[in-house]
Design a protein around this motif. Structure first.
Motif, PDB file in Angstrom:
ATOM      1  N   ASP A 122     -23.805 -61.405   6.819  1.00  0.00           N
ATOM      2  CA  ASP A 122     -22.514 -62.052   7.069  1.00  0.00           C
ATOM      3  C   ASP A 122     -22.523 -62.664   8.461  1.00  0.00           C
ATOM      4  OD1 ASP A 122     -20.459 -62.565   5.408  1.00  0.00           O
ATOM      5  OD2 ASP A 122     -19.445 -60.640   5.630  1.00  0.00           O
ATOM      6  N   GLY A 123     -23.680 -63.201   8.865  1.00  0.00           N
ATOM      7  CA  GLY A 123     -23.860 -63.685  10.220  1.00  0.00           C
ATOM      8  C   GLY A 123     -23.240 -65.047  10.468  1.00  0.00           C
ATOM      9  N   ARG A 143     -14.176 -59.925  17.947  1.00  0.00           N
ATOM     10  CA  ARG A 143     -14.866 -58.964  17.083  1.00  0.00           C
ATOM     11  C   ARG A 143     -15.819 -58.128  17.935  1.00  0.00           C
ATOM     12  NH1 ARG A 143     -15.878 -57.417  12.043  1.00  0.00           N
ATOM     13  NH2 ARG A 143     -17.977 -56.736  11.482  1.00  0.00           N
ATOM     14  N   ASP A 172     -12.820 -60.835  10.861  1.00  0.00           N
ATOM     15  CA  ASP A 172     -13.284 -60.063   9.711  1.00  0.00           C
ATOM     16  C   ASP A 172     -14.796 -59.907   9.710  1.00  0.00           C
ATOM     17  OD1 ASP A 172     -10.709 -59.740   8.699  1.00  0.00           O
ATOM     18  OD2 ASP A 172     -10.795 -61.639   7.623  1.00  0.00           O
ATOM     19  N   SER A 173     -15.501 -60.990   9.985  1.00  0.00           N
ATOM     20  CA  SER A 173     -16.962 -60.990  10.008  1.00  0.00           C
ATOM     21  C   SER A 173     -17.406 -62.189  10.821  1.00  0.00           C
ATOM     22  CB  SER A 173     -17.534 -61.093   8.592  1.00  0.00           C
ATOM     23  OG  SER A 173     -17.288 -62.395   8.061  1.00  0.00           O
ATOM     24  N   PRO A 174     -18.647 -62.171  11.357  1.00  0.00           N
ATOM     25  CA  PRO A 174     -19.128 -63.354  12.078  1.00  0.00           C
ATOM     26  C   PRO A 174     -19.073 -64.622  11.233  1.00  0.00           C
ATOM     27  CG  PRO A 174     -20.526 -61.475  12.557  1.00  0.00           C
ATOM     28  CD  PRO A 174     -19.578 -61.040  11.481  1.00  0.00           C
ATOM     29  N   ALA A 175     -19.455 -64.527   9.960  1.00  0.00           N
ATOM     30  CA  ALA A 175     -19.445 -65.711   9.099  1.00  0.00           C
ATOM     31  C   ALA A 175     -18.041 -66.283   8.947  1.00  0.00           C
ATOM     32  CB  ALA A 175     -20.030 -65.366   7.729  1.00  0.00           C
ATOM     33  N   GLN A 176     -17.062 -65.408   8.707  1.00  0.00           N
ATOM     34  CA  GLN A 176     -15.685 -65.880   8.549  1.00  0.00           C
ATOM     35  C   GLN A 176     -15.161 -66.461   9.848  1.00  0.00           C
ATOM     36  OE1 GLN A 176     -14.069 -66.036   5.540  1.00  0.00           O
ATOM     37  NE2 GLN A 176     -12.709 -67.348   6.745  1.00  0.00           N
ATOM     38  N   LYS A 193     -24.070 -68.299   8.555  1.00  0.00           N
ATOM     39  CA  LYS A 193     -23.509 -68.520   7.213  1.00  0.00           C
ATOM     40  C   LYS A 193     -22.241 -69.374   7.253  1.00  0.00           C
ATOM     41  CE  LYS A 193     -26.397 -65.823   4.888  1.00  0.00           C
ATOM     42  NZ  LYS A 193     -27.282 -65.366   5.993  1.00  0.00           N
ATOM     43  N   ILE A 235     -17.454 -62.720  20.114  1.00  0.00           N
ATOM     44  CA  ILE A 235     -18.097 -61.528  19.549  1.00  0.00           C
ATOM     45  C   ILE A 235     -18.837 -60.787  20.655  1.00  0.00           C
ATOM     46  CG2 ILE A 235     -19.796 -60.676  17.886  1.00  0.00           C
ATOM     47  CD1 ILE A 235     -19.242 -63.172  16.208  1.00  0.00           C
ATOM     48  N   LEU A 268     -18.255 -54.202  17.310  1.00  0.00           N
ATOM     49  CA  LEU A 268     -18.538 -53.069  16.431  1.00  0.00           C
ATOM     50  C   LEU A 268     -17.632 -51.886  16.736  1.00  0.00           C
ATOM     51  CD1 LEU A 268     -22.448 -53.151  16.287  1.00  0.00           C
ATOM     52  CD2 LEU A 268     -20.823 -53.875  14.518  1.00  0.00           C
ATOM     53  N   VAL A 270     -26.332 -60.586  14.736  1.00  0.00           N
ATOM     54  CA  VAL A 270     -25.047 -61.253  14.563  1.00  0.00           C
ATOM     55  C   VAL A 270     -25.235 -62.655  13.989  1.00  0.00           C
ATOM     56  CG1 VAL A 270     -23.111 -62.278  15.842  1.00  0.00           C
ATOM     57  CG2 VAL A 270     -23.788 -59.919  16.284  1.00  0.00           C
TER      58      VAL A 270
END
Length: 320
Positions: A78-79, A29, A48-52, A82, A6, A31, A73
């Motif tokens: 959705d960090g 990932r 898709d997201s940091p959590a995923q 999680k 990220i 932005l 992040v």
């Protein structure tokens, strides 16, 4: 090991490129979707997201511009926190505050995951070839687990101790590099004012006791006029501010550091935070009316050393 990365900025993009170039399974990932596109085109997956990403990957790497960006992040809705859990590793490659990294590492460890801080040093051109140096703060067990990946990202890897130690050493090295940059600016402008040829001045420094890594990189792009070292004044102010805060916290009465902070604060006020950091020389160019450029120097630095396998650097007396 499936790796999530990220932050694909000046440094992060090059580090992620080393992973992809060396065959690691990578999820990326940023932005800025346009920063992700070249990696996806070369075979990386888009996160898709940091959590995923934390759920899908074993190793999660963040390389972000500020402590606040990293906290967002990690702790956002959705960090990464999680999705982290037992068997996962979070590796922070940004230059950040040692206290903040300790705080976030405690949250990571509470999930059952491992935490490593591993900031890099040596310039974007070496990050691009996997020849950059890496400081790693973590337990010895975590270090050995992630060392094969770190030696893909960098050539020289130093285990600095537990979480927080690498950040202290990283802001220290950036402070020293900044002090060197400012003195080189003064040296180049003074020699120009004295009628010296700047190409000759460059070589005199390079072959003498005045030489340094900063001279062999930043002086070249200063003399070219591009001033492009892929680092900006706001980032310098962040890093040297962190070093000053560290000294203040421990009661060290620094004298040079406060002056460097004032110089770069003035530079950012004059030219903006996103101005390239070597353009701090503009303050002296404007004060003297001199143009500090010379023919024959590159617009940007390219690492001319071949990519080589990385290795652990052991401090003296710890060879066993």
């Amino acid at each position: 090991m499936k790796i999530g990365f990220i932050g694909l900025g000046n440094v992060g993009g090059k580090l992620a490129g080393s992973l992809l170039r060396n065959g690691h399974e990578l999820v990326v990932r940023d932005l800025d979707a346009t920063a992700m596109a070249p990696f996806v085109a070369r075979g990386a997956a888009a996160g898709d997201s940091p959590a995923q990403m934390a759920r899908d990957c074993e190793l999660l790497i963040t390389c972000l511009p500020s402590p606040s960006a990293c906290a967002a992040v990690m702790e956002g809705p959705d960090g990464l926190l999680k999705g982290l859990g037992a068997g996962k590793i979070w590796a922070e490659m940004s230059t950040t505050d040692s206290g903040e990294i300790v705080r976030l590492a405690a949250l990571v460890r509470a999930t059952g995951a491992e935490a490593i801080e591993c900031p890099v040093s040596g310039g974007c051109h070496r990050a691009d070839t996997g020849n950059i140096s890496i400081f790693a703060g973590c337990t010895r067990e975590s270090f050995e687990r992630v060392l094969p990946v770190l030696t893909t990202l960098g050539r020289r890897v130093l285990h600095t101790g537990d979480i927080g130690t690498a950040s202290v050493l990283k802001v220290m090295t950036n402070y020293l590099a900044t002090a060197n940059l400012v003195t080189l600016c003064e040296a180049l402008v003074t020699c120009k004012a004295a009628g010296m040829d700047l190409a000759t001045t460059y070589e005199a420094i390079r072959i003498s006791s005045g030489n340094s890594f900063v001279h062999e990189t930043e002086s070249q792009v200063i003399l070219n006029g591009s001033r492009d070292i892929s680092f900006t004044m706001d980032l310098v102010n962040k890093d040297i501010g962190l070093f000053q805060a560290l000294a203040d916290m421990h009661g060290v009465p620094l004298e040079v550091s406060p002056l460097l902070n004032r110089i770069f604060q003035d530079g950012e006020a004059r030219y903006g935070g996103r101005e390239l950091s070597p353009n701090i020389i503009r303050r002296l160019e404007e004060a003297t009316g001199l143009d500090i450029r010379a023919p024959g120097f590159p617009a940007e630095m390219v690492d001319d050393e071949p990519e080589e396998p990385g290795y652990e650097v052991r401090p003296r007396g710890r060879d066993g």
